[in-house]
Design an enzyme around this catalytic site. Structure first.
Site: not given
Length: 301
Positions: A25, A86, A138, A140-142, A159
């Protein structure tokens, strides 16, 4: 339409020869650390992959093209650039279509890697479910990307600023295999153990590659999350990190930091609180993940 992909000379040569390739990335370059340390770290990660027998393909968007592998001048340009987008799944196409400059998150890197025929991607940590997500939503799209794009992602876990139990629960719901390497405990980024049992354990690159191939054979969509514990000598134990993380989260809430700004703010606050130790650990774990990803890519070839 022809895909707007541009391969670096090194990656193009590797594709022609059927050599193993590992995607990387680029948000770690633009949003992770200042210049020139960002470029130096990116080059060190690429060198680690080469030393392990594979070819690195750092992915970014510039001038209406998705770059699969960066030439030296492009890496320098990205490292010095300001106001870089981003990119995740939602904004990747807009950045390409408008000729912007963008750095890819885990989700966008997976998309681009798959378009380029790359099956393995090394990163530091994935995004996940943020603290208080039951109110903010909230997430993440990950996580959704792992459920639908067939790339094996090597990370040191999610994380540790995130809600790890909820992140694990969402991954389970989405059917994403979460594999701990060489241990039963799920790693927690800066720390080798989170106190959470990993759903799956594999002990070698060969086993991980075999599982990746079998998912394709069985027609199961999505990728694999391979959680690789940080090296012992670089670890910051969870008992040391959690008070620092909690303090950083309190700062973010007090300053009403939200959306994509949360993670960079927290990482910066944690860097200050640990006097740079968190960044040293971050670099060590990325290098460690790069080595394992190169081994997996070699097994797939």
């Amino acid at each position: 339409m022809t895909l707007p992909l541009i391969y670096s000379a090194e990656v193009a040569d590797a594709r022609a020869q059927g050599r193993p390739i590992v995607a990387l990335e680029s948000t770690i370059i633009t949003h992770g650390m200042p210049f020139p340390q960002n470029v130096e770290t990116a080059r060190a990660v690429e060198a680690e992959i080469r030393a392990a027998g594979a070819v690195p393909a750092t992915i970014a968007v510039m001038d209406g093209q998705i770059l699969i592998g960066l030439e030296d001048a492009q890496l320098d340009r990205l490292g010095r650039a300001e106001h870089v987008m981003k990119l995740s799944r939602a904004d990747l196409a807009v950045c390409v279509a408008t000729g912007g400059i963008g750095a890819t998150t885990v989700a966008a890197t997976m998309i681009c890697a798959h378009l380029a025929g790359i099956s393995v991607f090394a990163t530091g940590g994935i995004g996940g479910v943020h603290r208080g997500a039951e109110l903010s939503f909230d997430i993440s799209a990950d996580l959704q990307e792992l459920a639908q794009t067939p790339v094996t992602v090597v990370a040191a876990g999610a994380k540790a600023i995130l809600d790890l139990p909820k992140t694990l629960e969402v991954l389970e719901t989405l059917g994403v295999p979460v594999i701990a390497v060489g241990q039963d405990d799920l790693p927690a980024f800066w720390s080798r153990a989170s106190g959470l049992k990993a759903p799956l354990r594999l002990d070698s690159a060969a086993e991980i590659a075999a599982a990746h191939k079998m998912r394709g054979t069985l027609g199961i969509k999505g990728g694999q999350l391979v959680t690789n514990p940080i090296p012992v000598e670089a670890e910051i134990p969870l008992a040391v990190m959690m008070p620092v993380v909690e303090a950083a989260l309190a700062q973010a809430e007090a300053q009403k930091i939200s959306a994509k700004e949360v993670t960079p703010f927290l990482l910066s606050a944690i860097f200050d609180a640990t006097e740079g130790r968190s960044l040293d650990a971050n670099i060590a774990l990325v290098l460690n993940n790069a080595r394992l990803a190169a081994q997996i890519a070699a097994e797939l070839v």
